[in-house]
Design an enzyme around this catalytic site. Structure first.
Site, PDB file in Angstrom:
ATOM      1  N   PHE A  73       0.828  -1.199   0.000  1.00  0.00           N
ATOM      2  CA  PHE A  73       0.000   0.000   0.000  1.00  0.00           C
ATOM      3  C   PHE A  73       0.870   1.259   0.000  1.00  0.00           C
ATOM      4  CE2 PHE A  73      -2.325  -3.245   2.385  1.00  0.00           C
ATOM      5  CZ  PHE A  73      -3.633  -3.144   1.926  1.00  0.00           C
ATOM      6  N   ASP A  74       0.451   2.259  -0.756  1.00  0.00           N
ATOM      7  CA  ASP A  74       0.935   3.612  -0.539  1.00  0.00           C
ATOM      8  C   ASP A  74       0.230   4.125   0.719  1.00  0.00           C
ATOM      9  OD1 ASP A  74       2.039   6.173  -0.916  1.00  0.00           O
ATOM     10  OD2 ASP A  74       0.321   6.805  -2.108  1.00  0.00           O
TER      11      ASP A  74
END
Length: 365
Positions: A203-204
């Protein structure tokens, strides 16, 4: 005139439980080696479109150039020919691997991944999709085929935790409805390079797990103001972003392995891959996750460096980011990437305001 009384929610829930118990008793009386889908309220439901699960580029071309009737006819004529795997195929296989491990540890538990095929395909195309799913021995029992209409309205009814599609407009629509969603992009042939024993999800941070409140400061005021802001508000948790609930769902399943002393061999591994720098703005991110009661297995703070090389090392089954610049960089190095169209980042490309760039181009003409 009879009196209309408000619905008693407890009675409604009791009725639903009774229905499920009756259905379970019926299916348990039937002999089958195929596992039944879990109850939606207990499952982590992943809805995938047919064009993400399978490679339907040729079929899509027929639809766009010759129309829906030719498309349906072609699919019927080739319904015994399995479709080739698509970009979400390795992810689905990994979800099934996790389910297999969960069933070994918790034979009667319904806290599992439930994969739903969510497509606007015509029902007549369903035979080829079913044949393809059976060909690859995928455990997908729930279908939603809407015959050309948007399937978004059904996502909440299926209790969807994550929706994956190749249609950016549908994904945007889903996010507006409060459902975690992302647009998947085809990369190179990476299926054989991915782990077949562990689901890896990257995930960012900002505008993905977290809101875009800090990203707005970066875009409008610059990095120095951003660093000052993050240090000042270090102990104030960030607001949640569109995929926070999905990380939460993954964490729920991870904890089932931890409870059996299998933390080190857990088949789910999560990564935070963020452009933030650790010393200047990392503490708030980690404290936010802690305040939510969530863990991340690996946190990679890149301080603005490209994400592609790190992702190439991780080899996630899916990487979520809100900025196409990072998606494109990940794709170039073979990472399966998914765009989350959320927040102020949608107005920028490579750090430049898209509207301003368009204005500059028009002014030069």
């Amino acid at each position: 005139m009879s009196e209309i009384k408000p619905t008693d929610q407890a009675a409604t829930n009791a009725g639903e439980e009774k229905d499920w118990a009756a259905a379970k008793a019926f299916f348990d009386s039937l002999k089958t080696k195929k596992p039944r889908p879990p109850k939606p309220q207990y499952a982590v439901t992943i809805a995938v479109s047919s064009r993400t699960l399978f490679n339907m580029v040729a079929e899509r071309k027929i639809y766009e150039e010759e129309g829906v009737e030719k498309y349906v006819t072609y699919q019927q004529e080739h319904e015994n020919q399995p479709l080739m795997p698509g970009v979400a195929f390795p992810l689905v296989k990994a979800l099934m691997t996790v389910n297999s491990r969960l069933r070994q540890l918790y034979p009667d538990s319904e806290e599992l991944f439930d994969i739903v095929l969510m497509t606007n395909n015509h029902a007549q195309v369903g035979v080829r999709l079913i044949n393809s799913i059976n060909h690859y021995d995928l455990t997908i029992e729930r279908f939603c085929m809407t015959g050309g209409q948007s399937p978004i309205g059904y996502l909440k009814a299926y209790m969807t935790n994550l929706y994956l599609s190749k249609d950016g407009e549908k994904v945007t629509e889903a996010i507006k409805e409060g459902i975690a969603a992302a647009t998947m992009f085809t990369s190179g042939d990476v299926e054989n390079q991915l782990s077949d024993t562990q689901l890896k999800v990257a995930f960012d941070g900002d505008a993905v797990l977290f809101s875009d409140e800090s990203e707005i400061i970066v875009k409008q005021c610059g990095l120095d103001m951003f660093f000052e802001h993050e240090q000042e508000f270090e102990n104030i948790p960030l607001k949640q972003g569109p995929l926070k609930c999905f990380l939460e769902a993954l964490g729920k399943l991870q904890r089932k392995f931890y409870a059996k002393n299998e933390r080190m061999t857990c088949p789910i591994r999560t990564y935070l891959v963020t452009a933030r720098s650790a010393a200047s703005s990392g503490a708030r991110v980690l404290k936010t996750l802690r305040s939510w009661g969530l863990e991340i297995d690996e946190a990679l703070f890149l301080a603005g460096a490209p994400k592609g090389p790190l992702l190439q090392k991780i080899r996630p089954h899916i990487f979520f980011d809100d900025q196409m610049f990072h998606i494109e960089g990940a794709k170039e190095l073979g990472t399966i990437a998914a765009h989350v169209p959320y927040g102020i980042g949608q107005k920028y490309h490579k750090g430049e305001l898209i509207e301003q760039t368009v204005k500059d181009v028009k002014d030069k003409k």
